[in-house]
Every structure is written in structure tokens, then in C-alpha cells.
Scaffold this motif. Structure first.
Motif, PDB file in Angstrom:
ATOM      1  N   THR A 224       0.792  -1.085   0.003  1.00 34.22           N
ATOM      2  CA  THR A 224      -0.164  -0.066  -0.072  1.00 34.22           C
ATOM      3  C   THR A 224       1.107   1.272   0.097  1.00 34.22           C
ATOM      4  OG1 THR A 224      -1.618  -1.110   1.200  1.00 34.22           O
ATOM      5  CG2 THR A 224      -1.848   1.315   1.141  1.00 34.22           C
ATOM      6  N   ALA A 225       0.925   2.241  -1.016  1.00 34.86           N
ATOM      7  CA  ALA A 225       1.406   3.259  -1.184  1.00 34.86           C
ATOM      8  C   ALA A 225       1.029   4.374  -0.100  1.00 34.86           C
ATOM      9  CB  ALA A 225       1.406   3.906  -2.664  1.00 34.86           C
ATOM     10  N   GLN A 226       1.475   4.524   1.009  1.00 39.67           N
ATOM     11  CA  GLN A 226       1.091   5.298   1.985  1.00 39.67           C
ATOM     12  C   GLN A 226       1.666   6.670   1.875  1.00 39.67           C
ATOM     13  OE1 GLN A 226       0.833   3.896   6.082  1.00 39.67           O
ATOM     14  NE2 GLN A 226       1.184   1.814   5.539  1.00 39.67           N
ATOM     15  N   GLY A 227       0.956   7.545   1.969  1.00 37.53           N
ATOM     16  CA  GLY A 227       1.287   8.840   1.661  1.00 37.53           C
ATOM     17  C   GLY A 227       1.326   9.506   0.314  1.00 37.53           C
ATOM     18  N   ALA A 228       1.248   8.490  -0.772  1.00 37.70           N
ATOM     19  CA  ALA A 228       1.124   8.731  -2.172  1.00 37.70           C
ATOM     20  C   ALA A 228      -0.340   9.248  -2.531  1.00 37.70           C
ATOM     21  CB  ALA A 228       1.678   7.693  -2.972  1.00 37.70           C
ATOM     22  N   PHE A 229      -0.881  10.277  -2.014  1.00 34.42           N
ATOM     23  CA  PHE A 229      -2.047  10.745  -2.368  1.00 34.42           C
ATOM     24  C   PHE A 229      -1.993  12.085  -2.747  1.00 34.42           C
ATOM     25  CE2 PHE A 229      -2.862   7.226   0.684  1.00 34.42           C
ATOM     26  CZ  PHE A 229      -3.650   6.584   0.129  1.00 34.42           C
ATOM     27  N   GLN A 230      -2.944  12.475  -3.711  1.00 39.57           N
ATOM     28  CA  GLN A 230      -3.040  13.642  -4.429  1.00 39.57           C
ATOM     29  C   GLN A 230      -3.996  14.577  -3.726  1.00 39.57           C
ATOM     30  OE1 GLN A 230      -4.020  13.570  -8.560  1.00 39.57           O
ATOM     31  NE2 GLN A 230      -3.600  15.589  -8.960  1.00 39.57           N
ATOM     32  N   GLN A 231      -4.990  13.994  -3.191  1.00 36.25           N
ATOM     33  CA  GLN A 231      -5.914  14.735  -2.366  1.00 36.25           C
ATOM     34  C   GLN A 231      -6.605  14.080  -1.563  1.00 36.25           C
ATOM     35  OE1 GLN A 231      -8.887  16.215  -5.232  1.00 36.25           O
ATOM     36  NE2 GLN A 231      -9.743  17.557  -3.784  1.00 36.25           N
ATOM     37  N   VAL A 232      -6.983  14.788  -0.208  1.00 32.08           N
ATOM     38  CA  VAL A 232      -7.781  14.148   0.660  1.00 32.08           C
ATOM     39  C   VAL A 232      -9.002  14.985   0.899  1.00 32.08           C
ATOM     40  CG1 VAL A 232      -7.864  13.315   3.027  1.00 32.08           C
ATOM     41  CG2 VAL A 232      -5.871  12.994   2.005  1.00 32.08           C
ATOM     42  N   THR A 233     -10.276  14.351   0.860  1.00 36.28           N
ATOM     43  CA  THR A 233     -11.436  15.297   1.271  1.00 36.28           C
ATOM     44  C   THR A 233     -12.303  14.442   2.137  1.00 36.28           C
ATOM     45  OG1 THR A 233     -12.677  14.321  -0.574  1.00 36.28           O
ATOM     46  CG2 THR A 233     -11.372  16.415  -0.990  1.00 36.28           C
ATOM     47  N   GLY A 234     -13.064  15.278   2.896  1.00 35.99           N
ATOM     48  CA  GLY A 234     -14.008  14.758   3.751  1.00 35.99           C
ATOM     49  C   GLY A 234     -13.680  14.555   5.192  1.00 35.99           C
ATOM     50  N   LEU A 235     -12.412  15.335   5.835  1.00 33.47           N
ATOM     51  CA  LEU A 235     -12.248  15.573   7.238  1.00 33.47           C
ATOM     52  C   LEU A 235     -13.346  16.562   7.592  1.00 33.47           C
ATOM     53  CD1 LEU A 235      -8.357  16.061   6.875  1.00 33.47           C
ATOM     54  CD2 LEU A 235      -9.518  14.049   7.482  1.00 33.47           C
ATOM     55  N   GLY A 236     -14.152  15.786   8.479  1.00 31.59           N
ATOM     56  CA  GLY A 236     -15.341  16.592   9.121  1.00 31.59           C
ATOM     57  C   GLY A 236     -16.360  15.887   9.645  1.00 31.59           C
ATOM     58  N   ALA A 237     -17.244  16.556  10.392  1.00 30.12           N
ATOM     59  CA  ALA A 237     -18.328  15.900  11.187  1.00 30.12           C
ATOM     60  C   ALA A 237     -19.317  16.895  11.120  1.00 30.12           C
ATOM     61  CB  ALA A 237     -17.797  15.383  12.748  1.00 30.12           C
ATOM     62  N   GLN A 238     -20.600  16.316  11.565  1.00 29.50           N
ATOM     63  CA  GLN A 238     -21.749  17.250  11.828  1.00 29.50           C
ATOM     64  C   GLN A 238     -22.722  16.473  13.065  1.00 29.50           C
ATOM     65  OE1 GLN A 238     -21.219  15.840   8.640  1.00 29.50           O
ATOM     66  NE2 GLN A 238     -22.242  14.194   8.865  1.00 29.50           N
ATOM     67  N   LEU A 239     -23.173  17.570  13.684  1.00 28.22           N
ATOM     68  CA  LEU A 239     -24.196  16.979  14.860  1.00 28.22           C
ATOM     69  C   LEU A 239     -25.415  17.288  14.331  1.00 28.22           C
ATOM     70  CD1 LEU A 239     -24.598  16.411  17.868  1.00 28.22           C
ATOM     71  CD2 LEU A 239     -24.524  18.603  18.335  1.00 28.22           C
ATOM     72  N   GLU A 240     -26.399  16.217  14.453  1.00 30.06           N
ATOM     73  CA  GLU A 240     -27.667  16.455  14.058  1.00 30.06           C
ATOM     74  C   GLU A 240     -28.374  17.022  15.088  1.00 30.06           C
ATOM     75  OE1 GLU A 240     -31.726  13.276  13.249  1.00 30.06           O
ATOM     76  OE2 GLU A 240     -29.605  12.464  13.036  1.00 30.06           O
ATOM     77  N   VAL A 241     -29.324  18.113  14.846  1.00 25.51           N
ATOM     78  CA  VAL A 241     -29.985  18.941  15.921  1.00 25.51           C
ATOM     79  C   VAL A 241     -31.615  18.858  15.444  1.00 25.51           C
ATOM     80  CG1 VAL A 241     -30.071  20.991  16.925  1.00 25.51           C
ATOM     81  CG2 VAL A 241     -27.844  20.232  16.382  1.00 25.51           C
ATOM     82  N   THR A 242     -32.536  18.600  16.704  1.00 23.70           N
ATOM     83  CA  THR A 242     -33.867  18.700  16.452  1.00 23.70           C
ATOM     84  C   THR A 242     -34.288  20.061  17.285  1.00 23.70           C
ATOM     85  OG1 THR A 242     -33.966  16.326  16.298  1.00 23.70           O
ATOM     86  CG2 THR A 242     -35.922  17.471  17.180  1.00 23.70           C
TER      87      THR A 242
END
Length: 171
Positions: free
Chosen positions: A40-58
Motif C-alpha cells: 500500500t502506497a502510504q502517503g502517495a495521495f494527491q488529495q484528501v477530502t471529507g475531514l469533517g463531522a456534523q451534529l444532528e440537531v432537533t
């Protein structure tokens, strides 16, 4: 305040210097996948997306209070992390995805995304646990373009932690 401490607080980190590390999760790693870890080529990535979270609120309308709605937390959800990289020879990301298809618990791996400063020292680190390779997308091929063929791997995980970094001495 020392010059090093002042630079720590004023220099934003560049987004083009990052490293992705994928490691095995001890309990759910199939033997055939363990053999593929060195490939596995660790670190050989061009882009990383999706670092995030959300809280569902009512929203809750409280009786007798007509100027606002009360907001209550329900559940927390993590975004899927998407890794983008040039297609490399060998099994790599596809093998991780495929290993999870034959295992009822999936092939889980933990990992981290490290954002480096100008000196190559980690400035921010986000670690995830219990990651499943939930979607693999192969390259879009086009005979009239001279671009690198890219593959994507989407990782559904069970939590993201911002790892605290050491702050230089103040004063």
C-alpha cells in the motif's frame, strides 16, 4: 514571546504538504490483507477530502416561548474520508476494498492524515479509527487528454480525533 512561538501562532499551514498513513486494526484484519500492507502506497495521495463531522440537531418548540425554538443534539455523524491518488501498479487500495467484501465485519483499518509545516514537521494530525473501504472508484479514461489516471477510495469510519500538537514555550 519567543520568535518560534510567535511563528507557531501566525503561520498558516500549507494544504499541499500532507501525508496519509493507513495501519492495520488488530481485530479485523484478514490474513490475505495483512500480506498486502507493504504494497500500500502510504502517503502517495494527491488529495484528501471529507475531514469533517456534523451534529444532528432537533428543533423543539417550547410551550409559551414564541420567539425561539429550543435546539437539542440528537446524534453525531462523521463524514467519509476520500483519498485520491494516481493509479499505481499493484493491488493497493483495490485490495483493501476487495478484502472487505468477503468478510462480514469488513476489513477495518485505522489511519491518520498529517498536515506538515514548511519544515516537514506535523502541524496538524487527524486520526480515524475503524475505517472501512466503503467505495472504490477507478479512473476516468480519455484518449485525448494527457492526465494522470486517478483512483479514489472512500473510507467510512467510526470516529475522527484531532491529535493535539506540542505548543512551543511562550515567553
Amino acid at each position: 514571546m519567543t520568535e518560534q512561538a510567535l511563528e507557531f501562532f501566525t503561520e498558516p499551514l500549507p494544504k499541499y504538504r500532507f501525508l496519509v498513513v493507513l495501519g492495520p486494526a488488530a481485530a479485523h484484519l484478514p490474513p490475505e490483507q495483512a500480506a498486502l500492507l507493504p504494497l500500500t502506497a502510504q502517503g502517495a495521495f494527491q488529495q484528501v477530502t471529507g475531514l469533517g463531522a456534523q451534529l444532528e440537531v432537533t428543533a423543539y418548540p417550547e410551550g409559551g416561548v414564541n420567539d425561539r425554538l429550543r435546539q437539542f443534539p440528537v446524534r453525531h455523524a462523521w463524514n467519509r474520508i476520500v483519498l485520491h491518488r494516481g493509479v499505481a501498479r499493484g493491488p493497493g487500495l483495490w485490495a483493501w476494498y476487495r478484502a472487505g467484501l468477503g468478510n462480514p465485519l469488513g476489513a477495518r483499518r485505522s489511519g491518520a492524515v498529517l498536515l506538515m509545516d514548511a519544515a516537514g514537521v506535523p502541524g496538524a494530525v487527524w486520526a480515524f479509527r475503524g475505517g472501512l473501504a466503503s467505495k472504490w472508484t477507478g479512473p476516468d479514461l480519455h484518449g485525448e487528454r494527457s492526465e494522470v489516471a486517478l483512483e479514489q477510495l472512500e473510507i467510512a469510519h467510526e470516529g475522527l480525533v484531532a491529535v493535539e500538537q506540542a505548543v512551543p514555550e511562550l515567553g
